[in-house]
Design a protein around this motif. Structure first.
Motif, PDB file in Angstrom:
ATOM      1  N   ASP A  22       9.857   3.991   1.966  1.00 52.17           N
ATOM      2  CA  ASP A  22       9.722   4.071   0.509  1.00 52.17           C
ATOM      3  C   ASP A  22       8.437   3.406   0.044  1.00 52.17           C
ATOM      4  O   ASP A  22       7.725   3.898  -0.820  1.00 52.17           O
ATOM      5  N   GLN A  23       8.135   2.241   0.637  1.00 50.35           N
ATOM      6  CA  GLN A  23       6.916   1.539   0.266  1.00 50.35           C
ATOM      7  C   GLN A  23       5.684   2.337   0.677  1.00 50.35           C
ATOM      8  O   GLN A  23       4.718   2.444  -0.064  1.00 50.35           O
ATOM      9  N   GLY A  24       5.750   2.913   1.890  1.00 48.28           N
ATOM     10  CA  GLY A  24       4.604   3.650   2.395  1.00 48.28           C
ATOM     11  C   GLY A  24       4.331   4.922   1.625  1.00 48.28           C
ATOM     12  O   GLY A  24       3.194   5.390   1.561  1.00 48.28           O
ATOM     13  N   ALA A  25       5.387   5.504   1.021  1.00 44.35           N
ATOM     14  CA  ALA A  25       5.219   6.748   0.276  1.00 44.35           C
ATOM     15  C   ALA A  25       4.529   6.524  -1.058  1.00 44.35           C
ATOM     16  O   ALA A  25       4.037   7.461  -1.677  1.00 44.35           O
ATOM     17  N   ASN A  26       4.477   5.285  -1.488  1.00 38.92           N
ATOM     18  CA  ASN A  26       3.858   4.955  -2.770  1.00 38.92           C
ATOM     19  C   ASN A  26       2.812   3.885  -2.516  1.00 38.92           C
ATOM     20  O   ASN A  26       3.140   2.745  -2.222  1.00 38.92           O
ATOM     21  N   ASN A  27       1.550   4.257  -2.610  1.00 42.48           N
ATOM     22  CA  ASN A  27       0.484   3.321  -2.270  1.00 42.48           C
ATOM     23  C   ASN A  27       0.530   2.052  -3.107  1.00 42.48           C
ATOM     24  O   ASN A  27       0.311   0.953  -2.611  1.00 42.48           O
ATOM     25  N   THR A  28       0.824   2.203  -4.411  1.00 42.62           N
ATOM     26  CA  THR A  28       0.875   1.037  -5.291  1.00 42.62           C
ATOM     27  C   THR A  28       2.008   0.116  -4.879  1.00 42.62           C
ATOM     28  O   THR A  28       1.829  -1.105  -4.770  1.00 42.62           O
ATOM     29  N   ALA A  29       3.192   0.695  -4.635  1.00 40.38           N
ATOM     30  CA  ALA A  29       4.338  -0.111  -4.218  1.00 40.38           C
ATOM     31  C   ALA A  29       4.065  -0.793  -2.890  1.00 40.38           C
ATOM     32  O   ALA A  29       4.413  -1.958  -2.681  1.00 40.38           O
ATOM     33  N   SER A  30       3.412  -0.062  -1.972  1.00 37.32           N
ATOM     34  CA  SER A  30       3.105  -0.628  -0.671  1.00 37.32           C
ATOM     35  C   SER A  30       2.152  -1.814  -0.793  1.00 37.32           C
ATOM     36  O   SER A  30       2.356  -2.856  -0.174  1.00 37.32           O
ATOM     37  N   MET A  31       1.133  -1.677  -1.613  1.00 39.60           N
ATOM     38  CA  MET A  31       0.179  -2.764  -1.806  1.00 39.60           C
ATOM     39  C   MET A  31       0.841  -3.967  -2.445  1.00 39.60           C
ATOM     40  O   MET A  31       0.613  -5.110  -2.050  1.00 39.60           O
ATOM     41  N   ASP A  32       1.701  -3.712  -3.449  1.00 43.10           N
ATOM     42  CA  ASP A  32       2.407  -4.805  -4.115  1.00 43.10           C
ATOM     43  C   ASP A  32       3.326  -5.523  -3.139  1.00 43.10           C
ATOM     44  O   ASP A  32       3.423  -6.747  -3.135  1.00 43.10           O
ATOM     45  N   GLN A  34       3.046  -5.678   0.156  1.00 45.67           N
ATOM     46  CA  GLN A  34       2.253  -6.430   1.113  1.00 45.67           C
ATOM     47  C   GLN A  34       1.718  -7.716   0.493  1.00 45.67           C
ATOM     48  O   GLN A  34       1.613  -8.748   1.174  1.00 45.67           O
ATOM     49  N   GLU A  35       1.398  -7.672  -0.792  1.00 54.19           N
ATOM     50  CA  GLU A  35       0.914  -8.873  -1.478  1.00 54.19           C
ATOM     51  C   GLU A  35       1.997  -9.949  -1.485  1.00 54.19           C
ATOM     52  O   GLU A  35       1.722 -11.128  -1.242  1.00 54.19           O
ATOM     53  N   CYS A  36       3.242  -9.535  -1.737  1.00 55.74           N
ATOM     54  CA  CYS A  36       4.361 -10.480  -1.720  1.00 55.74           C
ATOM     55  C   CYS A  36       4.511 -11.105  -0.340  1.00 55.74           C
ATOM     56  O   CYS A  36       4.661 -12.336  -0.204  1.00 55.74           O
ATOM     57  N   LEU A  37       4.477 -10.276   0.685  1.00 58.61           N
ATOM     58  CA  LEU A  37       4.700 -10.764   2.044  1.00 58.61           C
ATOM     59  C   LEU A  37       3.545 -11.641   2.528  1.00 58.61           C
ATOM     60  O   LEU A  37       3.766 -12.623   3.244  1.00 58.61           O
ATOM     61  N   PHE A 105       4.914 -17.609  -7.310  1.00 61.86           N
ATOM     62  CA  PHE A 105       4.361 -16.261  -7.297  1.00 61.86           C
ATOM     63  C   PHE A 105       5.220 -15.410  -8.226  1.00 61.86           C
ATOM     64  O   PHE A 105       6.432 -15.264  -8.007  1.00 61.86           O
ATOM     65  N   ILE A 106       4.622 -14.868  -9.283  1.00 64.86           N
ATOM     66  CA  ILE A 106       5.354 -14.035 -10.230  1.00 64.86           C
ATOM     67  C   ILE A 106       4.969 -12.584 -10.004  1.00 64.86           C
ATOM     68  O   ILE A 106       3.807 -12.202 -10.144  1.00 64.86           O
ATOM     69  N   LYS A 107       5.953 -11.785  -9.627  1.00 66.92           N
ATOM     70  CA  LYS A 107       5.745 -10.359  -9.359  1.00 66.92           C
ATOM     71  C   LYS A 107       6.399  -9.548 -10.463  1.00 66.92           C
ATOM     72  O   LYS A 107       7.601  -9.629 -10.683  1.00 66.92           O
ATOM     73  N   ARG A 108       5.613  -8.753 -11.182  1.00 69.09           N
ATOM     74  CA  ARG A 108       6.149  -7.892 -12.234  1.00 69.09           C
ATOM     75  C   ARG A 108       6.344  -6.488 -11.678  1.00 69.09           C
ATOM     76  O   ARG A 108       5.410  -5.899 -11.162  1.00 69.09           O
ATOM     77  N   GLY A 109       7.560  -5.986 -11.793  1.00 64.77           N
ATOM     78  CA  GLY A 109       7.885  -4.706 -11.178  1.00 64.77           C
ATOM     79  C   GLY A 109       8.673  -4.916  -9.898  1.00 64.77           C
ATOM     80  O   GLY A 109       8.969  -6.036  -9.493  1.00 64.77           O
TER      81      GLY A 109
END
Length: 244
Positions: A22-32, A34-37, A105-109
């Motif tokens: 699911d993350q890989g199918a959406n570049n934005t979600a994947s980047m977000d 990876q930023e968390c991790l 770390f505050i993640k929106r979305g």
């Protein structure tokens, strides 16, 4: 009811790769994600509190302010995922993000919850006690600070705090599906005390050990010969027997 039941849980342990897809199918979600991790990679084991209340509830600005103040007062590292909350301009304490730089770390979305819970840096989960979140936390061996909001979540909290004893309540008292400035607000000190008790108190290690044992038990259920694995085979066999 006298009906046959097949218990097939926790599914999150069998479907870890789905979230990656699911993350890989959406570049934005994947980047977000990876930023968390990556942020978690920089923290010590069991040092971070993961905070997420799902996507079905919107806290009032007054309650969000208390959460921010409580997290800061606890002195603990935290990752706060805000899926559906007020605009930060209306509630965030002045200078909060600057003071929490490196500590919070505050993640929106949306964020990859299963991967976050399974990260070695995460030592606790502040949750609204929705059933999937509880199962995912248990499967990852992560203890919880419980903050039920509506539905069956208050019953779920009692399971976590009073039966399994792998969590600490923040003191939430009122059932509500909607924002209402008049409902009981959990105060800063209660939030800070619960987080501290969960993460660094004398009792914390005992709670974490129990959560780890339950996590290991959960993993065994989905392995070859485990109860969930066996029940799935039993269900499939039952369906084959009733096939026209």
């Amino acid at each position: 009811m006298g009906r046959k039941a097949w218990h097939l849980r926790p599914i999150s342990l069998s479907n870890r790769h789905i979230e990656d897809i699911d993350q890989g199918a959406n570049n934005t979600a994947s980047m977000d994600g990876q930023e968390c991790l990556r942020w978690l990679d920089s923290k010590k084991p069991k040092s971070v509190l993961y905070v997420c209340f799902g996507s079905m509830f919107r806290f009032s600005a007054a309650q969000l302010l208390e959460i921010a103040r409580g997290l800061e007062a606890s002195g603990q590292h935290f990752m706060w995922v805000q899926i559906n909350n007020e605009d930060k301009e209306e509630w965030m304490p002045e200078g909060f993000e600057e003071r929490m730089q490196g500590k919070g770390f505050i993640k929106r979305g949306r964020a990859p919850q299963i991967q976050i819970l399974e990260h070695e840096a995460v030592g606790g989960f502040l949750t609204h006690c929705e059933w999937n979140s509880i199962l995912e936390s248990i499967a990852a061996g992560v203890p919880m600070a419980t903050w039920p909001l509506y539905g069956e979540q208050f019953f779920n909290e009692k399971l976590v705090t009073d039966v399994l004893r792998i969590g600490v309540g923040v003191g939430a008292q009122e059932w509500s599906r909607w924002i209402d400035e008049k409902i009981f607000i959990v105060k800063k000190d209660d939030i800070a005390n619960a987080v501290t008790q969960l993460m660094v108190s004398e009792e914390a290690e005992k709670i974490r050990s129990k959560a780890k044992v339950l996590g290991e038990m959960a993993r065994r259920t989905v392995e070859d010969g485990g109860s969930s694995y066996s029940d799935l085979n039993s269900l499939l066999e039952n369906l084959r027997l009733h096939r026209p």
